[in-house]
Structure formats: C-alpha cells, structure tokens
Design an enzyme around this catalytic site. Structure first.
Site, PDB file in Angstrom:
ATOM      1  N   SER A  66       4.537   2.126   7.949  1.00 32.33           N
ATOM      2  CA  SER A  66       4.131   1.097   6.980  1.00 32.33           C
ATOM      3  C   SER A  66       5.281   0.687   6.085  1.00 32.33           C
ATOM      4  O   SER A  66       6.018   1.528   5.548  1.00 32.33           O
ATOM      5  CB  SER A  66       2.998   1.625   6.106  1.00 32.33           C
ATOM      6  OG  SER A  66       1.826   1.704   6.855  1.00 32.33           O
ATOM      7  N   ASP A  71      -0.278  -7.534   1.314  1.00 32.64           N
ATOM      8  CA  ASP A  71       0.288  -6.172   1.374  1.00 32.64           C
ATOM      9  C   ASP A  71       1.818  -6.275   1.403  1.00 32.64           C
ATOM     10  O   ASP A  71       2.466  -6.117   2.450  1.00 32.64           O
ATOM     11  CB  ASP A  71      -0.245  -5.473   2.633  1.00 32.64           C
ATOM     12  CG  ASP A  71       0.074  -3.978   2.617  1.00 32.64           C
ATOM     13  OD1 ASP A  71       0.518  -3.488   1.545  1.00 32.64           O
ATOM     14  OD2 ASP A  71      -0.104  -3.334   3.665  1.00 32.64           O
ATOM     15  N   HIS A 115       0.823  -1.226   0.000  1.00 35.14           N
ATOM     16  CA  HIS A 115       0.000   0.000   0.000  1.00 35.14           C
ATOM     17  C   HIS A 115       0.849   1.264   0.000  1.00 35.14           C
ATOM     18  O   HIS A 115       0.344   2.352  -0.220  1.00 35.14           O
ATOM     19  CB  HIS A 115      -0.997  -0.020   1.173  1.00 35.14           C
ATOM     20  CG  HIS A 115      -0.409   0.281   2.503  1.00 35.14           C
ATOM     21  ND1 HIS A 115      -0.093  -0.709   3.437  1.00 35.14           N
ATOM     22  CD2 HIS A 115      -0.091   1.465   3.105  1.00 35.14           C
ATOM     23  CE1 HIS A 115       0.400  -0.143   4.525  1.00 35.14           C
ATOM     24  NE2 HIS A 115       0.411   1.186   4.341  1.00 35.14           N
TER      25      HIS A 115
END
Lengths: 439, 249
Positions: free
Chosen positions: B199, B94, B40
């Site tokens: 992330s 992801d 992402h």
C-alpha cells in the site's frame, strides 16, 4: 561777569549789551570772549549800535580786541556826527578769536536813553592756501599744490612725486612698493630722464605662488657703469635684481637685459644712484606665467584626460581605466581619480594603476557544478559554464549555460542575464531498466 | 507483490519503504522533499493521523535487511482532507503526501517518479509496473518480502473492474466501494497482484522514455486471486491537490 566758555566753539552767535533793547545801566564792564573752531575766522556784524557818544569813545564804548590789542573802539549811533560808529561793514578776526568789552561810566545823560548794541558773529573759513610765503626760509605752506578745505587745508604733489611725511613737501617718487598684479609696468624715477638727485628705490614684484615672473626690459636702458681693469662695473649706479635662492644680479650699462625669466613668483629690484654721474634709468614690463608640471606618465590599461602638450598650475587631470579595469592606489581600489598641478610644479597625487576586475567565485549550483571555459582567476571576460549532475538533474532552460564576467563585475549569461541556473530533478528515468527476455 | 520478481538495484529508484507504528507500507519519491503514499498508511480507520515521529521513511534500498545502515528521513504528514474510511469500506481519496524536513540529493538509487502529464492517459490493457516490500508468495505460503519486488500488470477497463467488485459484493457485503478516483490493474486469471505491505507504492506507466505515477496501491479483495483485481488511487485526479499542498508547504 564773564561769559562762561562753552566746551565746543560755536559756528555763529549773537552778542548784546545788558538789557538790550532797554537802555544799558551805568557803571558797566562786561566782556565776551568769542571763539569759533580753528581754521575759521570770526566775522562780526553789528545790527545796531547806540552808545553814548564821546570823543574817542572815552566814556561809554564797545571795544573789540584781538590778542590783547584793540581792533576798534565804538560809540555813538548811526548817522550821529560824533562818536565812532562801526557802520555796516563786518569786522573780520585774524584767526578764530575775538574779545568784546562793553563799558559805561557812572553818568548817563537824562535827556537821552542809549540802548547799547546788538551784534552777530559767524565763523568763516580761512583760505590757508592764499597765505603768502612767510619768507623766513621755511617755504610756502605747501611745496607744490595747496587745497583749501573747510577749517583746514591739504597739500598734494604733482604726478611723479609723493608727499613726504611732513605732509607739506614733495619728494620725487620711486614708484616703488609691492606689485602683486599678474602683469604691470615699472620704470625708474623720471625715466627716460635722469632723476634730479640720488635715488634709492625698491620694487618688489610678488604674485601668487604657482606663477612665475618674467621681466621684459625696454630697449632704452642706461645705468652708468664704470670701466675698471676687470671690465665695466656697476660701482655707483645699479639695478640689483634679487630672485630667491639665487645670487643677486647687478645690472648697469647701456645694453638692455631684455627678457629675464625668473622662475620665481617674487623678484626684488633695488635701483641705486648717487649724487654724481648720469643714468637715464630703465623701464620694464613684467608678466606672469603659471608653473609648469611634468607630462604625466602613461597609465597601462587606462588613459589620462585631458591630453595636453603642457600642463600648468591648477590644471586637473583625470585617470580612467579601460572597460573591465579598476583604479587602484596604494593597494586600494578608488572610485575616481584626479590630481592637480601644484604651485611647486608637482602633481599633488601620483598616478594610480589600472587593475583588471574580477567577478569573484561564480555562485555554486546546487546539484550541479561550474566549469571554467576560459579566463584567469574569475577576471574580466572569463567564461564559466554551469552544468547539472546528470543524469539525475537537468539544467532549466538548456543543456549548458555560459556566464561571462562583465565589466560591472557580474557573471552574466549571454542567453538570459536574469536567469539563474537551476538544476531540476529528472523524473521517471531509472539508470537501470528491468530486462525480461523470457517470453 | 504476488507473482513478481526481485527488482535489481537502481531499477525502481523512486520506491520508498514506510514503517508506521510497526506496520509496513510503500511510497514513491515525487520531488526532493516529497513522498507520495496512500492515506490509509498514515491515517487510521479511527481517523487518527500518524504523528511525525512515528513515520519512518527509508529510500535507496532493495533489501530490507540493509535498512539499519540507511538514514531515516524525518517528515510531516499531509493527508487528503476528504479521505474518510471509518469502516474499511471507503478508500476514496486514498492519497497522502509526506514532506521531508531536508531535501534529498538524487542519485542512481534514489530518483523521483514523474507525476502525470496532461497528455498522459489511462489506456486499458496498457502494462504498468507495481512494486513493493509487501506480502509475496513462496510456494503455497504468503510471506512478507524482504527484497523489493515488482510485477507487470495491465490496466483494467473501468467497467470490467466495476463488474468484478459488484460480483464480489454479492458474496461479501463489506467490500469497499469503487469510485472514479480509482482504477484497477491485474489479470483475470490471477497470480499476479500487489498485496498487503505494498500500500502506498506506485503503479507506474511508461511513456515516451519515462515512468509516471499512474496509481497508488490502495486496496483489493485478497491478492492474486482469479477474477479479482488490485484497486489503485487514480493519481491524475489529484494533481491540483498535490500542487497546492506542495506550494503551500
């Protein structure tokens, strides 16, 4: 009416009177000039002769002539009482020519019709060798041996003699000339007997360059010498030995020179006697030997093959280097080396040198390095060791890998020669760790 | 990183700072040409993959202020083909890889993290370490960290994690789904967690003297809140894809 001469003499033929076998006409005068090749005679044979007979063959006749002279005058017929019939015996010409003349007068007896003649001729070889000595001081046809041949003859000479340029008389042979065989035997004319008269003979021994001639005179040696105030001298009789680039050497006396090594591939021998004195002459065996080349030097870190005690013309030698060394010549590397002993006694190439090989710089190692353990300048048997940049990289397959410079100029590992050193990253191991003392 | 500490130099040498179209993210070095991160970070919810020239990669730094003196490593982007998250509700798969144009040389400040070995297992309550340049807390305020921070978090049992998500879903329907390609890490009482900006960074476990990449910071409901856990991509499930992608490229 003359017979047209043919361009080339025939070996045989036939002659007939006009209109034969019909009666010949009156008032005839016909001539045939017969010839065969030189060296042959003519054999003339009458197969039939029927010519009006008259005393002395005065009216009609067949006249055979040689060189303008009458050999025979024929008329009549076989078994007739009058006339002169040649019979069945052939007529032989002194050399290769005959002339025939047939003549008839104007009268022919009406009661008898004569048919003339028919004759055949052939060439027969002349045996020149059986000819007697003409006795005019010119001597016999051949001095020694006569060989009859068809149409000619050949003269030849007994052993030890040779035919002169007149192709008739014989001359005592020197046996000289050029001797080019690797070994041979020479002797003076008439040896061991003295020659009948003065001789001047030349012998040349000439063999391939690269070989040397050795003369080995037999013990029986006698060439007249003259005693002078300065000692024996080869004044009238001598054997002169000439070697290139050396003073000629005159030999005479009764003592054999024995063995003479000329160290040359050509030798000239001139034997001379005059009309007087007495020399039995000489005899020798000659042999040849290959030229010798010097013993090659030793080659450091290499060897010369084959190792012989002597090296001669056309011998090859090779140079090989010890393991880990290479052949170098004039600053350049060569794959192999050989040299040949030349005809002049020199090696055609100088010997090369053996230099130690090197493997070049070892390949660099990404994220690592190479360390020299032993050896000089990457030379044969040098040892290097690869390492990785620790602690961030490690060497695949081991802690340290050593490579050695091998004879094939490759760096090779003693562990796995095919494995190229590789540095792999170290994962998950920071150089500093988080420390937390607080509880 | 919530409730963590600043990381001293050379302690987390695999940490990567990503800046993609101005947004901050993390990553981890896994080979001299490869960076692993969250999908992402490089693929928008609209399905657009970041172009190569918008991805800026920094390594070997602990302080973002020193970023200007560091090289930027050009790279190409390889997103897992099954990552599809149009409504912010599905962070399954992801994971993404960035391939550097030139290999890097490892040193004390930059070193790769190990990928999971076959013997490596996800054992609940095992302490792991997560790091990043993401949001941190200073007093009552949330601020973006300019220094690399880390925090030790235990692995959470799958059932506990699932219960937490289910409980939250009762209150907020839009919470993403939890799949077997994810695991949770954190403490029930809250106060320690990864957060926005982290992330793509690694959740690493320590085994037999080495750190290995167990997870990728993926998503979570708020940060450091009691009863919630951070959700991480389970890297061990993607070894085949990682190897295939690296070999084919």
């Amino acid at each position: 009416c003359l017979q047209r001469p043919s361009s080339e003499p025939l070996m045989h033929g036939e002659v007939q009177s006009p209109q034969y076998p019909q009666p010949y006409p009156p008032n005839l005068q016909e001539q045939w000039d017969l010839s065969v090749p030189e060296g042959y005679q003519i054999r003339l044979t009458f197969t039939h002769l029927d010519i009006e007979a008259s005393p002395g063959c005065y009216h009609d006749a067949l006249i055979v002539l040689y060189d303008g002279k009458v050999v025979g005058r024929f008329c009549g017929s076989e078994n007739s009482a009058d006339g002169h019939h040649p019979g069945h015996e052939p007529i032989i010409s002194p050399d290769n020519r005959f002339t025939l003349i047939f003549q008839s007068d104007k009268n022919n007896p009406e009661r008898h019709q004569n048919v003339g003649f028919s004759a055949q001729y052939q060439a027969i070889d002349v045996d020149e060798c059986s000819a007697p000595d003409p006795g005019d001081g010119s001597g016999p046809l051949c001095d020694q041996i006569c060989l009859n041949t068809l149409g000619s003859y050949l003269c030849s000479c007994h052993h030890g003699y040779e035919l002169r340029s007149d192709q008739r008389t014989c001359l005592l042979s020197c046996g000289g000339g050029i001797f080019d065989e690797p070994e041979g035997h020479l002797f003076s004319p008439g040896y061991p007997n003295p020659p009948p008269y003065a001789v001047s003979c030349q012998y040349i021994i000439s063999v391939e360059s690269g070989f040397t001639v050795s003369l080995n005179f037999s013990d029986l040696f006698y060439i007249e010498s003259v005693d002078t105030d300065e000692g024996p001298s080869c004044l009238h009789h001598w054997l002169e030995v000439t070697i290139p680039d050396k003073e000629p050497m005159k030999l005479c006396g009764t003592k054999s020179p024995g063995l003479i090594d000329t160290n040359s591939n050509t030798v000239k021998l001139d034997y001379h006697t005059d009309d007087e004195g007495m020399s039995n002459g000489w005899s020798l065996d000659y042999s040849t030997h290959r030229v010798r080349c010097p013993i090659p030097d030793k080659v450091a870190k290499g060897r010369v093959t084959p190792m012989l005690t002597e090296y001669f013309y056309r011998d090859y030698i090779f140079v090989r280097c010890n393991q880990g060394y290479k052949l170098m010549m004039d600053g350049h590397e060569i794959e192999s080396f050989s040299t040949m002993c030349q005809h002049n006694g020199q090696w055609h190439l100088t010997l090369p040198e053996c230099h130690i090989i090197d493997c070049g710089e070892p390949e660099p190692l990404l994220n690592g390095g190479v360390t020299f353990i032993s050896g000089v300048d990457n030379q044969y048997l040098s040892v290097v060791q690869y390492h990785c940049d620790e602690p961030f990289y490690y060497l695949l397959g081991g802690l340290n890998v050593s490579f050695i410079c091998e004879a094939d100029r490759q760096w090779r590992s003693n562990q796995d020669p095919l494995l190229r050193p590789t540095c792999l990253p170290v994962c998950g191991r920071p150089t500093k760790h988080l420390s937390s003392f607080q509880r | 990183i919530i409730g963590g500490d600043e990381a001293p130099e050379h302690t987390i040498p695999w940490q990567v700072l990503l800046n993609i179209d101005g947004g901050r993210g993390g990553g981890m070095v896994i080979a001299d040409r490869w960076i692993m991160t969250a999908a992402h970070n490089v693929k928008t919810h609209e399905g657009i993959i970041a172009s190569n020239d918008t991805v800026r990669i920094y390594m070997g730094l602990n302080d973002v202020k020193a970023l200007s003196v560091l090289p930027v490593y050009p790279a190409s982007v390889h997103v897992h083909p099954e990552y599809n998250n149009p409504n912010h509700a599905n962070y399954n798969n992801d994971i993404a890889l960035l391939k550097l144009q030139e290999p890097i040389t490892f040193q004390a400040s930059i070193m790769p993290l190990c990928l999971p070995a076959e013997s490596d297992t996800y054992v609940p309550d095992t302490m792991g370490l997560v790091s990043g340049f993401g949001v941190t807390d200073e007093g009552k305020r949330r601020i973006l960290a300019n220094k690399l921070k880390y925090v030790q978090l235990p692995l959470v049992e799958d059932e506990t994690c699932q219960n937490s998500v289910t409980s939250l879903k009762r209150k907020r329907a839009s919470i993403p789904i939890l799949t077997s390609n994810m695991f949770c890490a954190g403490i029930p009482e809250g106060g320690k967690d990864s957060c926005q900006g982290d992330s793509g960074s690694g959740y690493v476990l320590y085994d037999n003297g080495r750190f290995w990449a167990a997870g990728i910071v993926s998503w979570g409901v708020e940060c450091g809140k009691q009863g919630t856990y951070g959700v991480y991509t389970r890297v061990a499930n993607y070894l085949d894809w990682i190897k295939k992608t690296m070999q084919e490229n």
